[in-house]
Motif scaffolding. Sequence first.
Motif, short mmCIF file in Angstrom:
data_model
loop_
_atom_site.label_atom_id
_atom_site.label_comp_id
_atom_site.label_asym_id
_atom_site.label_seq_id
_atom_site.Cartn_x
_atom_site.Cartn_y
_atom_site.Cartn_z
N ALA A 238 -0.18 1.26 -1.76
CA ALA A 238 0.00 1.70 0.16
C ALA A 238 1.29 0.35 0.34
CB ALA A 238 -1.36 1.69 1.13
N ALA A 239 0.29 -0.34 0.18
CA ALA A 239 0.93 -2.28 0.65
C ALA A 239 3.24 -1.67 -0.31
CB ALA A 239 0.34 -2.92 -0.08
N GLN A 240 2.91 -1.56 -1.19
CA GLN A 240 3.80 -1.47 -2.35
C GLN A 240 5.03 0.30 -1.84
OE1 GLN A 240 4.06 -1.46 -6.23
NE2 GLN A 240 5.44 0.48 -6.56
N ARG A 241 4.33 1.17 -0.87
CA ARG A 241 5.65 1.79 -0.38
C ARG A 241 6.00 1.16 0.81
NH1 ARG A 241 1.11 5.82 -2.42
NH2 ARG A 241 -0.11 5.01 -0.36
N ILE A 242 5.17 0.26 1.85
CA ILE A 242 5.82 0.02 2.80
C ILE A 242 6.87 -1.38 2.13
CG2 ILE A 242 5.83 -1.43 4.61
CD1 ILE A 242 4.43 1.21 4.70
N LEU A 243 6.31 -2.43 1.26
CA LEU A 243 7.45 -3.19 0.76
C LEU A 243 9.32 -2.88 0.55
CD1 LEU A 243 4.80 -5.80 -0.58
CD2 LEU A 243 5.82 -5.92 1.56
N GLU A 244 8.81 -1.61 -0.66
CA GLU A 244 10.35 -1.02 -1.37
C GLU A 244 10.60 0.14 -0.68
OE1 GLU A 244 8.28 -0.75 -4.89
OE2 GLU A 244 7.90 -2.55 -5.95
#
Length: 207
Positions: free
Chosen positions: A84-90
């Motif tokens: 979930a965090a990665q989807r935002i960060l990337e």
Amino acid sequence: MSALRSRLASVRRGSRRGQATLEMALILPVLLLIVLGTLEFGFVMDHKLTLQYASREAARVGAALATGGGSPGCNTVDNEIIAAAQRILESSDSNLVLTNITDIRIFRSDLGPGPDGREDIGGDPVNVWHYTPGLGPSVDGVPLDFSVFGSVGWNACSRINTGATPDVIGVSVRYTYQSQTPLAALINLLNIQMADYTTFELNPTGS
């Protein structure tokens, strides 16, 4: 007489031009600092908002999945949190430099405030994830770009989401911001350490 007047007028014009040039030379650096400072502040806020969004989405997923009694199983809860965090960060809207992400931390946040009066995000139990492109565990068949660093301090299967005092999960994202404008060279501002965290109480099973 007319020749003298002409020369005096020429000297005055030259003096005015020289004064205008001097004033511009004095004002231009100040204007440049204001413009670059405004741009830099905008970039800083953009990066900060992305960190806030990432930590909030990750903590929300962690609270919703709780101990993972349903689907996915508890052993994959943290993978879903990091995804979930990665989807935002990337995402395409993110301007973060992924290699500058210091770490993502999944921590238990109901152990009382830390020394600064805020939730304790530095102590145990905590699970630390580092940026390792394509080397993390798979979610939906795609390897994550983050992997667990060191030992797991707070196993997802041990989290409590029942009773009067369920666990509170927190997710923090730490990042090293690097100047986006020539302002760094002007005022020697090279790096800014940024961080954001969000906490949620674990949802009861079946909610």
